[in-house]
Every structure is written in C-alpha cells, then in structure tokens.
Design a protein around this motif. Structure first.
Motif, mmCIF file in Angstrom:
data_model
loop_
_atom_site.group_PDB
_atom_site.id
_atom_site.type_symbol
_atom_site.label_atom_id
_atom_site.label_comp_id
_atom_site.label_asym_id
_atom_site.label_seq_id
_atom_site.Cartn_x
_atom_site.Cartn_y
_atom_site.Cartn_z
ATOM 1 N N ARG A 114 -6.687 -16.427 -22.443
ATOM 2 C CA ARG A 114 -6.110 -15.531 -21.427
ATOM 3 C C ARG A 114 -5.972 -14.113 -21.965
ATOM 4 O O ARG A 114 -5.928 -13.162 -21.210
ATOM 5 N N ARG A 115 -5.881 -13.977 -23.255
ATOM 6 C CA ARG A 115 -5.795 -12.656 -23.898
ATOM 7 C C ARG A 115 -6.927 -12.550 -24.915
ATOM 8 O O ARG A 115 -6.747 -12.841 -26.095
ATOM 9 N N PRO A 116 -8.103 -12.137 -24.459
ATOM 10 C CA PRO A 116 -9.297 -12.139 -25.321
ATOM 11 C C PRO A 116 -9.150 -11.343 -26.627
ATOM 12 O O PRO A 116 -9.685 -11.743 -27.649
ATOM 13 N N ARG A 117 -8.410 -10.252 -26.592
ATOM 14 C CA ARG A 117 -8.276 -9.447 -27.812
ATOM 15 C C ARG A 117 -7.486 -10.178 -28.894
ATOM 16 O O ARG A 117 -7.629 -9.866 -30.075
ATOM 17 N N LEU A 118 -6.675 -11.139 -28.513
ATOM 18 C CA LEU A 118 -5.863 -11.882 -29.484
ATOM 19 C C LEU A 118 -6.528 -13.178 -29.952
ATOM 20 O O LEU A 118 -5.944 -13.907 -30.752
ATOM 21 N N LEU A 119 -7.720 -13.480 -29.456
ATOM 22 C CA LEU A 119 -8.406 -14.734 -29.813
ATOM 23 C C LEU A 119 -8.489 -14.978 -31.319
ATOM 24 O O LEU A 119 -8.263 -16.107 -31.756
ATOM 25 N N PRO A 120 -8.814 -13.972 -32.143
ATOM 26 C CA PRO A 120 -8.890 -14.250 -33.581
ATOM 27 C C PRO A 120 -7.577 -14.747 -34.179
ATOM 28 O O PRO A 120 -7.575 -15.392 -35.222
ATOM 29 N N LEU A 121 -6.464 -14.458 -33.525
ATOM 30 C CA LEU A 121 -5.164 -14.937 -33.985
ATOM 31 C C LEU A 121 -4.750 -16.218 -33.273
ATOM 32 O O LEU A 121 -4.320 -17.183 -33.900
ATOM 33 N N THR A 122 -4.893 -16.238 -31.946
ATOM 34 C CA THR A 122 -4.350 -17.348 -31.165
ATOM 35 C C THR A 122 -5.147 -18.642 -31.294
ATOM 36 O O THR A 122 -4.562 -19.728 -31.271
ATOM 37 N N VAL A 123 -6.452 -18.535 -31.434
ATOM 38 C CA VAL A 123 -7.255 -19.765 -31.529
ATOM 39 C C VAL A 123 -6.982 -20.522 -32.834
ATOM 40 O O VAL A 123 -6.719 -21.726 -32.800
ATOM 41 N N PRO A 124 -7.015 -19.862 -34.010
ATOM 42 C CA PRO A 124 -6.661 -20.606 -35.225
ATOM 43 C C PRO A 124 -5.215 -21.117 -35.192
ATOM 44 O O PRO A 124 -4.934 -22.217 -35.683
ATOM 45 N N LEU A 125 -4.320 -20.339 -34.596
ATOM 46 C CA LEU A 125 -2.938 -20.783 -34.486
ATOM 47 C C LEU A 125 -2.838 -22.025 -33.606
ATOM 48 O O LEU A 125 -2.122 -22.980 -33.938
ATOM 49 N N ALA A 126 -3.550 -22.024 -32.485
ATOM 50 C CA ALA A 126 -3.538 -23.187 -31.587
ATOM 51 C C ALA A 126 -4.063 -24.423 -32.315
ATOM 52 O O ALA A 126 -3.477 -25.507 -32.214
ATOM 53 N N TRP A 127 -5.163 -24.262 -33.070
ATOM 54 C CA TRP A 127 -5.696 -25.401 -33.814
ATOM 55 C C TRP A 127 -4.693 -25.862 -34.874
ATOM 56 O O TRP A 127 -4.474 -27.065 -35.046
ATOM 57 N N ALA A 128 -4.081 -24.921 -35.578
ATOM 58 C CA ALA A 128 -3.112 -25.278 -36.617
ATOM 59 C C ALA A 128 -1.920 -26.033 -36.024
ATOM 60 O O ALA A 128 -1.417 -26.991 -36.632
ATOM 61 N N LEU A 129 -1.477 -25.617 -34.850
ATOM 62 C CA LEU A 129 -0.369 -26.322 -34.204
ATOM 63 C C LEU A 129 -0.765 -27.752 -33.822
ATOM 64 O O LEU A 129 0.025 -28.690 -33.996
ATOM 65 N N LEU A 130 -1.980 -27.918 -33.323
ATOM 66 C CA LEU A 130 -2.439 -29.271 -32.987
ATOM 67 C C LEU A 130 -2.602 -30.126 -34.243
ATOM 68 O O LEU A 130 -2.234 -31.308 -34.252
ATOM 69 N N ALA A 131 -3.152 -29.548 -35.309
ATOM 70 C CA ALA A 131 -3.288 -30.290 -36.565
ATOM 71 C C ALA A 131 -1.906 -30.634 -37.124
ATOM 72 O O ALA A 131 -1.689 -31.746 -37.624
ATOM 73 N N GLY A 132 -0.971 -29.697 -37.022
ATOM 74 C CA GLY A 132 0.398 -29.970 -37.459
ATOM 75 C C GLY A 132 1.050 -31.072 -36.647
ATOM 76 O O GLY A 132 1.809 -31.894 -37.178
ATOM 77 N N TYR A 133 0.745 -31.110 -35.364
ATOM 78 C CA TYR A 133 1.253 -32.178 -34.502
ATOM 79 C C TYR A 133 0.708 -33.534 -34.965
ATOM 80 O O TYR A 133 1.447 -34.524 -35.006
ATOM 81 N N ALA A 134 -0.565 -33.570 -35.335
ATOM 82 C CA ALA A 134 -1.162 -34.817 -35.841
ATOM 83 C C ALA A 134 -0.450 -35.267 -37.112
ATOM 84 O O ALA A 134 -0.155 -36.460 -37.282
ATOM 85 N N VAL A 135 -0.165 -34.349 -37.995
ATOM 86 C CA VAL A 135 0.551 -34.684 -39.235
ATOM 87 C C VAL A 135 1.965 -35.175 -38.913
ATOM 88 O O VAL A 135 2.429 -36.173 -39.468
ATOM 89 N N ALA A 136 2.640 -34.489 -37.992
ATOM 90 C CA ALA A 136 3.998 -34.892 -37.609
ATOM 91 C C ALA A 136 4.018 -36.296 -37.008
ATOM 92 O O ALA A 136 4.938 -37.082 -37.281
ATOM 93 N N ILE A 137 3.012 -36.624 -36.222
ATOM 94 C CA ILE A 137 2.923 -37.969 -35.643
ATOM 95 C C ILE A 137 2.804 -39.007 -36.744
ATOM 96 O O ILE A 137 3.500 -40.022 -36.746
#
Length: 188
Positions: A114-137
C-alpha cells in the motif's frame, strides 16, 4: 487437561474468525479501499487460522501428558524423520508446514504494498514477523506439553520458507493488484 481441540474445533474457530475478519474488512473498506481492507482482514484471519491449526491438539483433548514423556527441548534434527532429509517439498507434514504460511506471506506483501516507497522496509519486516510467529508457535508447543504437539526446528524453517515464498508471490502480484490505488490521501 487441555479441554478443547480436534478438527471440528479448528474449523469452528476458523469460521468464527473469518466472520470477524469479514466484518473488519467491511469496517475498514472506506478508509483503506476494498483491496487494502480485504488484504489486511484476510492477513489477520490467516494468522489466526495458523494459530488454531498449530496450537490446538490435533486429535481433540489429549488428556494427561506426563512430565517424563514431555520434551524439554526443540528437535534440532533438521529434516526430521523424513527419509530424504532436508528438502523443502518432501511432501506430507513438511509440505503442509510450508503451504500454511504461504497465504500469509502473499497477503503481508499486498498490505505492505500500500506504500510502495516503504517496501524495502515493510516487506522484510512483514516476513520477519511471520517467521517470528512460526518460532513463537514452536516454543509454545514446547512449553505447553498438554497441547500434545512437538517443537521442531524443521517446522520453523518450513514455516519461514512458506512465508518467504508467499511474500515473493505477493511482490509479483503488486503491479497487477496495485494496492496503493485504494489509499485515501492524508487529511489537510
């Protein structure tokens, strides 16, 4: 005893959380646009469904798990019991662990888009949050023996890989979906 579990409970939870996610999408559609609201609500729903599928006992309430049979550490046998070792698409449980995180990765990329200029920050962050969720599970499965689930590093790797594949698919879809179109301009 952990009092709930089994496929019927998982399905009921998925249905109830799906209804709530649908209501959230309706509530947010004017602010975020139909695609933005739908993607955000679907992302939240997919994360809830992952939790239901991975944290509820698979066969219903398992009853009593003795301290002697409870595992104290996560299995670090990369690849686990699969006869072909660590290969991400070996089938069965390994494939399911990868596929279950794929939709969340796609939706996370669409929400981040939704915010293309922030993609280099938000996409790795989104993946890291999902990976962190997997670890938390997995750590929750280790800590709560009554869930009758096992903590496994291979599951963490497979889940994070599924999220990464999903994010990749989502990034490929961004030029087609163009989620930034539904964004409302900031006031004033």
């Amino acid at each position: 005893m952990f009092p709930i579990g089994g496929v019927p409970v998982m399905l009921a939870g998925a249905l109830a959380s799906g209804v709530l996610a649908g209501l959230l999408a309706l509530a947010l559609r004017r602010r975020l646009g139909v695609l933005g609201a739908g993607a955000l609500a679907a992302l939240l729903w997919s994360v809830v469904v992952i939790g239901l599928v991975t944290l509820l006992p698979a066969q219903g309430a398992p009853g009593w798990v003795s301290a002697e049979t409870r595992l104290d550490v996560c299995s670090t046998d990369i690849g686990g019991p699969a006869p072909d070792g660590f290969w991400i698409f070996s089938g069965g449980q390994r494939l399911l662990n990868t596929v279950i995180f794929l939709p969340s990765g796609v939706l996370a990329a669409v929400v981040a888009g939704r915010r293309p200029r922030l993609l280099p920050l938000t996409v790795p962050l989104a993946w890291a949050l999902l990976a962190g969720y997997a670890v938390a599970i997995e750590l929750t499965q280790l800590g709560l023996a009554r869930l009758d689930r096992a903590c496994d590093v291979t599951d963490m790797i497979d889940n994070a890989t599924g999220a990464a594949l999903g994010v990749g698919v989502g990034l490929v879809l961004l030029p087609v979906l163009r989620p930034w179109r539904g964004r409302r301009p900031p006031p004033g």
